[in-house]
Design a protein around this motif. Structure first.
Motif, PDB file in Angstrom:
ATOM      1  N   ARG A 119     -57.496  50.709 -42.087  1.00 46.74           N
ATOM      2  CA  ARG A 119     -56.681  50.959 -43.270  1.00 46.74           C
ATOM      3  C   ARG A 119     -55.204  51.048 -42.894  1.00 46.74           C
ATOM      4  NH1 ARG A 119     -59.137  55.730 -45.581  1.00 46.74           N
ATOM      5  NH2 ARG A 119     -61.116  54.673 -45.320  1.00 46.74           N
ATOM      6  N   ARG A 120     -54.955  51.724 -41.774  1.00 48.20           N
ATOM      7  CA  ARG A 120     -53.573  51.856 -41.321  1.00 48.20           C
ATOM      8  C   ARG A 120     -52.998  50.493 -40.952  1.00 48.20           C
ATOM      9  NH1 ARG A 120     -54.244  55.727 -37.572  1.00 48.20           N
ATOM     10  NH2 ARG A 120     -54.259  54.182 -35.920  1.00 48.20           N
ATOM     11  N   ILE A 121     -53.791  49.716 -40.247  1.00 49.53           N
ATOM     12  CA  ILE A 121     -53.328  48.391 -39.829  1.00 49.53           C
ATOM     13  C   ILE A 121     -53.047  47.511 -41.044  1.00 49.53           C
ATOM     14  CG2 ILE A 121     -54.056  46.238 -38.714  1.00 49.53           C
ATOM     15  CD1 ILE A 121     -55.629  48.066 -36.726  1.00 49.53           C
ATOM     16  N   GLU A 122     -53.959  47.585 -42.022  1.00 49.02           N
ATOM     17  CA  GLU A 122     -53.788  46.738 -43.208  1.00 49.02           C
ATOM     18  C   GLU A 122     -52.540  47.125 -43.992  1.00 49.02           C
ATOM     19  OE1 GLU A 122     -57.543  46.767 -45.276  1.00 49.02           O
ATOM     20  OE2 GLU A 122     -58.417  45.345 -43.845  1.00 49.02           O
ATOM     21  N   LEU A 123     -52.275  48.419 -44.088  1.00 46.91           N
ATOM     22  CA  LEU A 123     -51.095  48.893 -44.784  1.00 46.91           C
ATOM     23  C   LEU A 123     -49.826  48.435 -44.067  1.00 46.91           C
ATOM     24  CD1 LEU A 123     -50.526  50.618 -47.282  1.00 46.91           C
ATOM     25  CD2 LEU A 123     -50.129  52.550 -45.759  1.00 46.91           C
ATOM     26  N   GLU A 124     -49.861  48.539 -42.747  1.00 47.57           N
ATOM     27  CA  GLU A 124     -48.705  48.102 -41.967  1.00 47.57           C
ATOM     28  C   GLU A 124     -48.443  46.622 -42.167  1.00 47.57           C
ATOM     29  OE1 GLU A 124     -49.385  49.311 -37.936  1.00 47.57           O
ATOM     30  OE2 GLU A 124     -48.887  51.394 -38.455  1.00 47.57           O
ATOM     31  N   ARG A 125     -49.550  45.881 -42.200  1.00 53.37           N
ATOM     32  CA  ARG A 125     -49.427  44.437 -42.394  1.00 53.37           C
ATOM     33  C   ARG A 125     -48.802  44.155 -43.761  1.00 53.37           C
ATOM     34  NH1 ARG A 125     -54.991  42.122 -41.749  1.00 53.37           N
ATOM     35  NH2 ARG A 125     -55.134  43.179 -39.739  1.00 53.37           N
ATOM     36  N   GLU A 126     -49.266  44.864 -44.777  1.00 58.17           N
ATOM     37  CA  GLU A 126     -48.750  44.679 -46.123  1.00 58.17           C
ATOM     38  C   GLU A 126     -47.267  45.003 -46.199  1.00 58.17           C
ATOM     39  OE1 GLU A 126     -50.383  46.613 -49.733  1.00 58.17           O
ATOM     40  OE2 GLU A 126     -52.262  45.760 -48.979  1.00 58.17           O
ATOM     41  N   MET A 127     -46.891  46.119 -45.561  1.00 58.61           N
ATOM     42  CA  MET A 127     -45.490  46.514 -45.575  1.00 58.61           C
ATOM     43  C   MET A 127     -44.643  45.475 -44.881  1.00 58.61           C
ATOM     44  SD  MET A 127     -45.162  50.387 -46.018  1.00 58.61           S
ATOM     45  CE  MET A 127     -44.899  51.145 -44.470  1.00 58.61           C
ATOM     46  N   ALA A 128     -45.164  44.922 -43.796  1.00 60.29           N
ATOM     47  CA  ALA A 128     -44.421  43.906 -43.041  1.00 60.29           C
ATOM     48  C   ALA A 128     -44.222  42.672 -43.909  1.00 60.29           C
ATOM     49  CB  ALA A 128     -45.177  43.554 -41.773  1.00 60.29           C
ATOM     50  N   ARG A 129     -45.227  42.368 -44.731  1.00 58.83           N
ATOM     51  CA  ARG A 129     -45.129  41.214 -45.623  1.00 58.83           C
ATOM     52  C   ARG A 129     -44.174  41.508 -46.775  1.00 58.83           C
ATOM     53  NH1 ARG A 129     -49.693  40.243 -48.589  1.00 58.83           N
ATOM     54  NH2 ARG A 129     -51.112  41.288 -47.159  1.00 58.83           N
ATOM     55  N   GLY A 130     -43.811  42.779 -46.942  1.00 58.90           N
ATOM     56  CA  GLY A 130     -42.918  43.144 -48.047  1.00 58.90           C
ATOM     57  C   GLY A 130     -43.657  43.264 -49.360  1.00 58.90           C
ATOM     58  N   ALA A 131     -44.988  43.417 -49.318  1.00 62.04           N
ATOM     59  CA  ALA A 131     -45.767  43.484 -50.550  1.00 62.04           C
ATOM     60  C   ALA A 131     -45.558  44.810 -51.280  1.00 62.04           C
ATOM     61  CB  ALA A 131     -47.247  43.307 -50.242  1.00 62.04           C
ATOM     62  N   LEU A 132     -45.122  45.819 -50.517  1.00 62.42           N
ATOM     63  CA  LEU A 132     -44.901  47.123 -51.143  1.00 62.42           C
ATOM     64  C   LEU A 132     -43.437  47.214 -51.543  1.00 62.42           C
ATOM     65  CD1 LEU A 132     -46.635  49.725 -51.561  1.00 62.42           C
ATOM     66  CD2 LEU A 132     -45.397  50.632 -49.592  1.00 62.42           C
ATOM     67  N   ASP A 133     -43.175  47.002 -52.833  1.00 62.18           N
ATOM     68  CA  ASP A 133     -41.799  46.971 -53.302  1.00 62.18           C
ATOM     69  C   ASP A 133     -41.410  48.340 -53.852  1.00 62.18           C
ATOM     70  OD1 ASP A 133     -39.360  46.564 -54.387  1.00 62.18           O
ATOM     71  OD2 ASP A 133     -39.970  44.951 -55.745  1.00 62.18           O
ATOM     72  N   VAL A 134     -40.717  49.108 -52.999  1.00 59.05           N
ATOM     73  CA  VAL A 134     -40.381  50.468 -53.432  1.00 59.05           C
ATOM     74  C   VAL A 134     -39.246  50.498 -54.449  1.00 59.05           C
ATOM     75  CG1 VAL A 134     -41.206  51.620 -51.352  1.00 59.05           C
ATOM     76  CG2 VAL A 134     -38.859  50.738 -51.440  1.00 59.05           C
ATOM     77  N   THR A 135     -38.631  49.350 -54.710  1.00 58.37           N
ATOM     78  CA  THR A 135     -37.556  49.333 -55.719  1.00 58.37           C
ATOM     79  C   THR A 135     -38.103  49.054 -57.118  1.00 58.37           C
ATOM     80  OG1 THR A 135     -37.122  46.973 -55.532  1.00 58.37           O
ATOM     81  CG2 THR A 135     -35.969  48.416 -53.984  1.00 58.37           C
ATOM     82  N   LEU A 136     -39.405  48.762 -57.215  1.00 56.24           N
ATOM     83  CA  LEU A 136     -40.011  48.484 -58.524  1.00 56.24           C
ATOM     84  C   LEU A 136     -39.864  49.714 -59.417  1.00 56.24           C
ATOM     85  CD1 LEU A 136     -41.679  45.995 -59.532  1.00 56.24           C
ATOM     86  CD2 LEU A 136     -43.716  47.412 -59.158  1.00 56.24           C
TER      87      LEU A 136
END
Ligand code: PHE
Length: 340
Positions: free
Chosen positions: A80-97
């Motif tokens: 789960r941690r690895i997948e989240l890190e991967r997602e963040m690296a891809r920029g999928a988590l847009d904290v400006t939304l």
């Protein structure tokens, strides 16, 4: 069989390390620990062993099972941690939304009804007087011609804050406050506000509700003025064909006291479920202000007279929208509130 167990455990642990996705992980779980998983089957076959070997095998198998389950949990967290890190690296988590907007609110159905009632009386020349929710025993009862131990107090059980302070059971104590403030002016006011009663909460009665009190004090004000005012009010709220009927009643603070009914807005007086087949709906308790009350307000009853009434607020809204449970008004359920 013990060998088989050790082998299986080793194989499973190796496979676990190689796993790269949660999908694979679920598959692994099925393969080893699931209902038909390898370890489960092996555990079940304990019965085929000679009796004396069973305890040792059982112990080993349980230990292996616990170990695999712990390893599984740990791996799941890691993934789960690895997948989240991967997602963040891809920029999928847009904290400006931006967040989801709450949407505009609107007035509560009670407030809407209250405002409608207030505007009708305003057109008829009544001022709005805001009184208070917390009252003294004297204001709520005594000055309204109900001294301590008066049996009529039983009609209004309430919540006490201390021996002498209570939540008002009706808007009528406001009559005394207005009179004392306005004397010697003539008075034409309504007093809207919340009232409280200590009673069983049912579909028909709540322990809190709204009333609109009306009070007119002047020279030569008569019962006809009261009936005319209530009739005009009913017609402005429910249409020009409405009729008001007056029945004798009793309140300690009016004399004579009446109950005002309006012909049923649904059946027009024929009789239906809403009016309980009587053809009439209760609108207000009312009457001519009792001489003692006038006096308590500072007005000499030899010179002054007045009428008063107390209207419900939730009831008309219930009639208008066919709401059959008063508890909905205070339930704060948006599915209900959004309908109005
Ligand atoms: N206060 C009364 C009640 O709550 C209603 C009422 C008001 C009756 C004014 C007469 C005059 O039941």
């Amino acid at each position: 069989m013990l060998n088989q167990l050790t082998q299986l455990e080793q194989e499973a642990l190796e496979a676990l390390v190689a796993i790269k996705s949660s999908q694979e992980l679920a598959e692994w779980n099925r393969r080893y620990l699931g209902k038909k998983g390898a370890l489960t089957l092996l555990l079940r076959s304990v019965g085929t062993l000679p009796k004396e070997e069973r305890p040792a095998f059982g112990q080993a198998a349980n230990r292996a099972k616990n170990e695999l389950e712990a390893a599984y949990k740990e791996r799941a967290q890691e993934l789960r941690r690895i997948e989240l890190e991967r997602e963040m690296a891809r920029g999928a988590l847009d904290v400006t939304l931006p967040g989801r907007p709450g949407g505009p609110g609107h007035l509560h159905i009670t407030t809407q009804t209250l405002r409608q009632i207030i505007s009708i009386f305003a057109e008829m020349g009544f001022q709005v007087y805001e009184s208070r929710d917390v009252e003294s025993d004297e204001m709520n009862f005594g000055l309204l011609n109900m001294p301590p131990h008066h049996p009529a107090r039983d009609m209004w059980d309430t919540f006490w804050l201390d021996d002498n302070t209570l939540l008002r059971t009706h808007t009528s104590p406001g009559q005394i406050r207005v009179m004392r403030e306005r004397y010697p002016e003539p008075i034409r006011v309504i007093l809207p506000g919340k009232c409280y009663r200590y009673e069983q909460v049912t579909a028909r009665s709540e322990h809190q509700f709204y009333q609109v009190e009306g009070l007119a004090v002047g020279h030569a004000i008569t019962m006809t003025d009261l009936i005319g005012t209530l009739t005009e009010f009913a017609r402005r709220l429910y249409g020009p064909q409405r009729h008001i009927r007056i029945r004798g009643s009793y309140f300690p603070f009016t004399e004579p006291s009446v109950e005002a009914d309006m012909d049923c807005i649904l059946c027009g007086g024929e009789g239906c479920r809403v009016c309980k087949y009587s053809g009439w709906l209760e609108v207000a308790g009312a009457g001519m202000v009792h001489p003692v009350v006038l006096q308590n307000g500072g007005y000499d009853p030899a010179e002054w007279s007045g009428f008063a009434f107390g209207l419900g607020v939730e009831r008309p809204a219930m009639l208008k929208y066919s709401i059959d449970d008063i508890r909905l008004f205070y339930g704060n359920d948006l599915r209900f509130l959004r309908q109005f």
